[in-house]
Design a protein around this motif. Structure first.
Motif, short mmCIF file in Angstrom:
data_model
loop_
_atom_site.label_atom_id
_atom_site.label_comp_id
_atom_site.label_asym_id
_atom_site.label_seq_id
_atom_site.Cartn_x
_atom_site.Cartn_y
_atom_site.Cartn_z
N UNK A 18 10.15 4.64 24.85
CA UNK A 18 11.24 3.92 24.20
C UNK A 18 10.87 2.44 24.04
N UNK A 19 11.17 1.88 22.89
CA UNK A 19 11.01 0.45 22.64
C UNK A 19 12.35 -0.15 22.22
N UNK A 20 12.77 -1.22 22.85
CA UNK A 20 13.95 -1.93 22.38
C UNK A 20 13.59 -2.71 21.13
N UNK A 21 14.46 -2.67 20.12
CA UNK A 21 14.17 -3.39 18.87
C UNK A 21 15.13 -4.55 18.63
N UNK A 22 16.16 -4.69 19.45
CA UNK A 22 17.10 -5.82 19.30
C UNK A 22 17.97 -5.89 20.54
N UNK A 23 18.58 -7.06 20.73
CA UNK A 23 19.58 -7.26 21.79
C UNK A 23 20.76 -7.99 21.16
N UNK A 24 21.85 -8.09 21.89
CA UNK A 24 23.08 -8.70 21.35
C UNK A 24 22.84 -10.11 20.85
N UNK A 25 21.98 -10.87 21.51
CA UNK A 25 21.73 -12.26 21.12
C UNK A 25 21.07 -12.39 19.76
N UNK A 26 20.49 -11.30 19.23
CA UNK A 26 19.90 -11.34 17.90
C UNK A 26 20.94 -11.32 16.80
N UNK A 55 21.68 -1.06 23.85
CA UNK A 55 20.57 -1.67 23.15
C UNK A 55 20.01 -0.70 22.10
N UNK A 56 19.73 -1.17 20.88
CA UNK A 56 19.04 -0.33 19.91
C UNK A 56 17.60 -0.08 20.35
N UNK A 57 17.15 1.14 20.18
CA UNK A 57 15.78 1.48 20.59
C UNK A 57 15.19 2.48 19.61
N UNK A 58 13.87 2.63 19.68
CA UNK A 58 13.17 3.62 18.86
C UNK A 58 12.12 4.32 19.70
N UNK A 59 11.74 5.51 19.26
CA UNK A 59 10.56 6.20 19.77
C UNK A 59 10.13 7.20 18.70
N UNK A 60 8.96 7.79 18.84
CA UNK A 60 8.51 8.80 17.91
C UNK A 60 8.26 10.10 18.66
N UNK A 61 8.36 11.20 17.93
CA UNK A 61 8.21 12.53 18.51
C UNK A 61 7.35 13.40 17.60
N UNK A 62 6.41 14.13 18.20
CA UNK A 62 5.67 15.15 17.48
C UNK A 62 6.42 16.47 17.66
N UNK A 63 7.05 16.99 16.61
CA UNK A 63 7.87 18.20 16.78
C UNK A 63 7.05 19.45 17.13
N UNK A 83 9.86 -2.54 25.36
CA UNK A 83 9.50 -3.88 24.91
C UNK A 83 10.46 -4.34 23.83
N UNK A 84 10.43 -5.64 23.57
CA UNK A 84 11.27 -6.24 22.52
C UNK A 84 10.36 -7.12 21.67
N UNK A 85 9.54 -6.49 20.84
CA UNK A 85 8.54 -7.25 20.10
C UNK A 85 8.73 -7.16 18.60
N UNK A 86 9.92 -6.86 18.16
CA UNK A 86 10.19 -6.74 16.72
C UNK A 86 10.94 -7.99 16.26
N UNK A 87 10.24 -8.86 15.50
CA UNK A 87 10.83 -10.13 15.10
C UNK A 87 12.10 -9.94 14.28
N UNK A 88 13.03 -10.84 14.47
CA UNK A 88 14.30 -10.82 13.72
C UNK A 88 14.27 -11.93 12.69
N UNK A 89 14.47 -11.59 11.42
CA UNK A 89 14.37 -12.56 10.35
C UNK A 89 15.73 -13.02 9.84
N UNK A 90 16.73 -12.18 9.93
CA UNK A 90 18.03 -12.52 9.33
C UNK A 90 19.11 -11.69 10.00
N UNK A 91 20.28 -12.29 10.20
CA UNK A 91 21.45 -11.57 10.71
C UNK A 91 22.64 -11.88 9.81
#
Length: 300
Positions: free
Chosen positions: A236-244, A220-228, A2-10
């Motif tokens: 995986x979640x996309x957090x930004x794309x080039x257009x941001x 694409x930048x992405x994130x995920x979490x892991x329980x070691x 998903x791409x649900x992380x708002x972008x406030x400033x570039x």
């Protein structure tokens, strides 16, 4: 994904003191001897031969830090383990079997501060994106990225293992690290760029996912979490794309849509700043919603 992380400033980052060379694929700023430093890949537009410089900010511009080492590496990163600063990057060298081709490996340096960095580990040939993190129990988490076409890892998948100390880090353990399940389609690839300790013992991973699309490379930048402890990980979640990001140049036309995650600074107001290389030609940052905050809130 998903791409649900708002972008406030570039914003674009301005680098000087390296002639007409580009600075890209930067780290997030980190503190060394009371001063904020950014590590950046420095390279001519028509070349793949790069060096890593360490920059400090002066009057709104980032300039090479006087007396800092210059490393013959690509794509720098850092972490801290115990009382030591760990810095790494990708070393390229002539391919042992293919003429006019390069091979690569991840190289790591350690020291009490930047002035005392010494090389201490060289990863397996053909492996980028080797990353370390000190875990809550004092052990060390290691993210790997085997990339052997037709074999384990394919175009590039993420693995994970734990070691009790830096002295136990071996190439055999890295090559044999279990892969995280079902993260990438076979046509895509990716890797970890930076790891964060989260509340409750989980690891927050900033990484990248990439693919080919109509002869173009798309990162694409992405994130995920892991329980070691269990190996369980989130999708995986996309957090930004080039257009941001702000429009700008690219090293080649097929790299216009490349955003390479460099580092993430998390802030107390629930936002985070993502530092990234853009188009293999420049460095930018954007402010977004902290992609890991909801995992921390589970343990408030």
């Amino acid at each position: 994904m998903s791409k649900n992380h708002g972008v406030y400033e570039a914003a674009k980052l301005s680098f000087t003191g390296v002639g007409d060379k580009d600075v890209y694929n930067i780290s997030a700023p980190f503190e060394d001897e009371g001063e904020l430093v950014i590590a950046g890949r420095v390279e001519s537009r028509d070349s793949e031969h790069s060096e890593v410089y360490f920059f400090v900010e002066r009057n709104g511009e980032w300039v090479p830090r006087e007396g800092a080492p210059v490393l013959t590496l690509q794509d720098p990163f850092y972490t801290r383990i115990g009382q030591e600063l760990i810095v790494g990057g990708v070393e390229t060298f002539p391919h042992p079997k293919k003429e006019h081709a390069l091979m690569w490996r991840t190289c790591l340096y350690r020291g009490k501060d930047m002035a005392h960095l010494k090389p201490f580990f060289m990863g397996p040939d053909g492996m980028k994106d080797l990353r370390l993190i000190e875990l809550h129990d004092g052990t060390i988490g290691v993210f790997t990225r085997p990339q052997w076409k037709g074999r384990r890892g394919g175009r590039g998948k993420i693995g994970f293992l734990q070691v009790s100390s830096l002295d136990e880090l071996t190439n055999k353990a890295i090559v044999e690290a279990p892969l995280l399940d079902q993260q990438f389609f076979d046509s895509a690839w990716g890797g970890a760029n930076e790891a964060h300790r989260l509340k409750g013992g989980r690891i927050g991973v900033l990484g990248h996912i990439a693919c080919y699309d109509k002869q173009e490379r798309r990162y694409y930048p992405m994130v995920f979490t892991l329980d070691p402890k269990t190996g369980e990980h989130t999708d995986i979640e996309l957090i930004a794309v080039r257009a941001n990001f702000i429009p700008g140049p690219s090293k080649r036309p097929d790299l216009q849509d490349v955003v390479f995650s460099g580092g993430l600074l998390r802030h107390e107001d629930g936002t985070a700043t993502l530092y990234a290389g853009i188009g293999d030609a420049e460095a930018q940052r954007i402010t977004i919603e902290d992609p890991f905050i909801r995992y921390d809130k589970l343990y408030l």
